[in-house]
Design a protein around this motif. Sequence first.
Motif, PDB file in Angstrom:
ATOM      1  N   UNK A  51       0.833  -1.204   0.000  1.00 14.19           N
ATOM      2  CA  UNK A  51       0.000   0.000   0.000  1.00 14.19           C
ATOM      3  C   UNK A  51       0.869   1.255   0.000  1.00 14.19           C
ATOM      4  N   UNK A  52       1.893   1.249   0.845  1.00 10.25           N
ATOM      5  CA  UNK A  52       2.794   2.404   0.929  1.00 10.25           C
ATOM      6  C   UNK A  52       3.508   2.630  -0.395  1.00 10.25           C
ATOM      7  N   UNK A  53       3.918   1.533  -1.042  1.00 16.22           N
ATOM      8  CA  UNK A  53       4.595   1.647  -2.335  1.00 16.22           C
ATOM      9  C   UNK A  53       3.662   2.224  -3.399  1.00 16.22           C
ATOM     10  N   UNK A  54       2.394   1.814  -3.387  1.00 15.12           N
ATOM     11  CA  UNK A  54       1.440   2.344  -4.363  1.00 15.12           C
ATOM     12  C   UNK A  54       1.210   3.836  -4.130  1.00 15.12           C
ATOM     13  N   UNK A  55       1.092   4.247  -2.867  1.00 14.56           N
ATOM     14  CA  UNK A  55       0.940   5.670  -2.559  1.00 14.56           C
ATOM     15  C   UNK A  55       2.152   6.471  -3.030  1.00 14.56           C
ATOM     16  N   UNK A  56       3.334   5.953  -2.722  1.00 12.18           N
ATOM     17  CA  UNK A  56       4.561   6.643  -3.109  1.00 12.18           C
ATOM     18  C   UNK A  56       4.679   6.729  -4.631  1.00 12.18           C
ATOM     19  N   UNK A  57       4.345   5.645  -5.321  1.00 14.09           N
ATOM     20  CA  UNK A  57       4.431   5.617  -6.778  1.00 14.09           C
ATOM     21  C   UNK A  57       3.509   6.663  -7.403  1.00 14.09           C
ATOM     22  N   UNK A  58       2.352   6.865  -6.777  1.00 12.92           N
ATOM     23  CA  UNK A  58       1.378   7.820  -7.307  1.00 12.92           C
ATOM     24  C   UNK A  58       1.629   9.246  -6.837  1.00 12.92           C
ATOM     25  N   UNK A  59       2.571   9.423  -5.911  1.00 14.62           N
ATOM     26  CA  UNK A  59       2.789  10.747  -5.342  1.00 14.62           C
ATOM     27  C   UNK A  59       1.640  11.189  -4.465  1.00 14.62           C
ATOM     28  N   UNK A  60       0.998  10.233  -3.797  1.00 16.96           N
ATOM     29  CA  UNK A  60      -0.157  10.516  -2.947  1.00 16.96           C
ATOM     30  C   UNK A  60       0.170  10.230  -1.486  1.00 16.96           C
ATOM     31  N   UNK A  61      -0.603  10.819  -0.593  1.00 12.52           N
ATOM     32  CA  UNK A  61      -0.545  10.501   0.822  1.00 12.52           C
ATOM     33  C   UNK A  61      -1.832   9.813   1.236  1.00 12.52           C
ATOM     34  N   UNK A  62      -1.871   9.244   2.430  1.00 11.97           N
ATOM     35  CA  UNK A  62      -3.092   8.574   2.899  1.00 11.97           C
ATOM     36  C   UNK A  62      -4.329   9.455   2.838  1.00 11.97           C
ATOM     37  N   UNK A  63      -4.164  10.751   3.055  1.00 12.28           N
ATOM     38  CA  UNK A  63      -5.304  11.656   3.036  1.00 12.28           C
ATOM     39  C   UNK A  63      -5.904  11.884   1.667  1.00 12.28           C
ATOM     40  N   UNK A  64      -5.207  11.446   0.607  1.00 11.77           N
ATOM     41  CA  UNK A  64      -5.728  11.616  -0.752  1.00 11.77           C
ATOM     42  C   UNK A  64      -6.680  10.494  -1.159  1.00 11.77           C
ATOM     43  N   UNK A  65      -6.768   9.449  -0.344  1.00 17.20           N
ATOM     44  CA  UNK A  65      -7.558   8.282  -0.719  1.00 17.20           C
ATOM     45  C   UNK A  65      -9.008   8.461  -0.276  1.00 17.20           C
ATOM     46  N   UNK A  66      -9.913   8.330  -1.232  1.00 10.66           N
ATOM     47  CA  UNK A  66     -11.331   8.511  -0.947  1.00 10.66           C
ATOM     48  C   UNK A  66     -12.061   7.236  -0.608  1.00 10.66           C
ATOM     49  N   UNK A  67     -11.552   6.083  -1.083  1.00 12.31           N
ATOM     50  CA  UNK A  67     -12.148   4.814  -0.682  1.00 12.31           C
ATOM     51  C   UNK A  67     -11.174   3.682  -0.950  1.00 12.31           C
ATOM     52  N   UNK A  68     -11.433   2.561  -0.284  1.00 13.97           N
ATOM     53  CA  UNK A  68     -10.592   1.371  -0.397  1.00 13.97           C
ATOM     54  C   UNK A  68     -11.452   0.204  -0.862  1.00 13.97           C
ATOM     55  N   UNK A  69     -11.045  -0.429  -1.961  1.00 12.27           N
ATOM     56  CA  UNK A  69     -11.674  -1.679  -2.387  1.00 12.27           C
ATOM     57  C   UNK A  69     -10.809  -2.791  -1.819  1.00 12.27           C
ATOM     58  N   UNK A  70     -11.239  -3.336  -0.696  1.00 11.38           N
ATOM     59  CA  UNK A  70     -10.414  -4.287   0.054  1.00 11.38           C
ATOM     60  C   UNK A  70     -10.451  -5.678  -0.561  1.00 11.38           C
ATOM     61  N   UNK A  71      -9.407  -6.446  -0.275  1.00  8.70           N
ATOM     62  CA  UNK A  71      -9.377  -7.848  -0.700  1.00  8.70           C
ATOM     63  C   UNK A  71     -10.542  -8.592  -0.049  1.00  8.70           C
ATOM     64  N   UNK A  72     -10.734  -8.423   1.251  1.00  4.78           N
ATOM     65  CA  UNK A  72     -11.941  -8.823   1.957  1.00  4.78           C
ATOM     66  C   UNK A  72     -12.504 -10.184   1.608  1.00  4.78           C
ATOM     67  N   UNK A  73     -11.747 -11.239   1.891  1.00  3.47           N
ATOM     68  CA  UNK A  73     -12.210 -12.574   1.522  1.00  3.47           C
ATOM     69  C   UNK A  73     -13.325 -13.094   2.420  1.00  3.47           C
ATOM     70  N   UNK A  74     -13.387 -12.629   3.670  1.00  5.76           N
ATOM     71  CA  UNK A  74     -14.335 -13.184   4.620  1.00  5.76           C
ATOM     72  C   UNK A  74     -13.777 -14.332   5.433  1.00  5.76           C
ATOM     73  N   UNK A  75     -12.461 -14.573   5.330  1.00  6.43           N
ATOM     74  CA  UNK A  75     -11.832 -15.574   6.201  1.00  6.43           C
ATOM     75  C   UNK A  75     -11.332 -14.863   7.457  1.00  6.43           C
TER      76      UNK A  75
END
Length: 420
Positions: free
Chosen positions: A295-319
Amino acid sequence: MPAEIAVTGLGLVTPAGHTAEENWTALCRGRSLAAADPELAGLPVDFSCQVPGLDAAGELGRPLARRTDRFIQFALVAARRAVADAGLGCEEGVGGDGGPRAGGLGEPGERVGVVLGVGSNSLSTYVTEFGHLGSGRPERVSPLALPRSVPSMAAGEVALDLGARGPNFTTASACASGATALGVARDLLRSGTCDIVLAGGSESARSRMTATCFTRMRALSRRRDEPALASRPFDARRDGFVLGEGAAVLVLERAADARARRARVRAVLRGYGAGADAHHPVAPHPHGDGAVRAITAALRDAGCGPGDIGHINAHGTGTPLNDAAEAAALARVFGDTTPPVTAAKGVIGHALGAAGAVQAAYTVLALSHGMVPPVANFEGQDGDHKLDIVAGRPRPAAGAGISCSFGFGGQNAVLLLTAD
């Protein structure tokens, strides 16, 4: 500066439908599509999320449908839809086998790549063919057994169908395969190797062997009497995932090229991060260390910080273990107040190698609609990490979206997308 990578087309074939519109409607409804599965009848877990009503012979022609397995058929249909959505042409012609095939891409084929994630080979085909071999009848083994079942043939058949003669291969990083394919495709465009890449993933996990293996691992929900309540990402009463299937293909190209041809830019793929837990063959790192790095690498690659993210599509398997590890990772990156979190597997189940690509397509749709779909069957959380789970109804959201995918072997892949 690295080139911006645009998403100009997408095609979806999932339990939620065969078009982007059908998928979006089902996601926003927020109800699970799990039901009894005739293919799994008699097994301890006999339900799944199935792609409804796909007429492969009608879509692809009988010769092509006959020589391809279900996961390849999904990929072909999704790729044709994506190319048409991108305005690259995809008018039907006649293939060498006499059946209908897609027309040209309208671009030099040598500059068009295909990268598809597939987590496994087709166990349904192999079970049938090994049955012939085990009963002492090798002459009954189909000569099509290999070309219709090996993972690379999804990308190979798409290239053959569309005339894409650039780099062509499959990524296999377990349940992160589809997300990995998109990250690799982005790099092919940034390097100048390709001008267009069809990227995504395809899988059909509804085989008796697959269901049995995951059951033996205690990974599947056992709610046989209420399958529609079985898939419940991040819910306190989760007990495993539900098998799914499907495909998503996205058309990626450099944003400057897309705008030059006046293409609609659905979204921009701005960041990608990946890495391994190096912790356990199948269990995630309990504190989500690998996920945090991705996650940190994706933010850094995009030049974004955590505050720039409006939503998260989680892996969310349910296990129990995976959701707890993912929640821990998200809390470590975003702090006490995470962006709104959704998880599509509550509705469509877990499509394994295709899941990351399907999630990426759903993230694109969420950005274009400015809405985050709810998580099916979510009633309340447990544990120390409280996420802002979207439940009950869609919720408005603005800003970038990230899509998280994790898999066996400690695989972690995260995509960051923004509206154009």
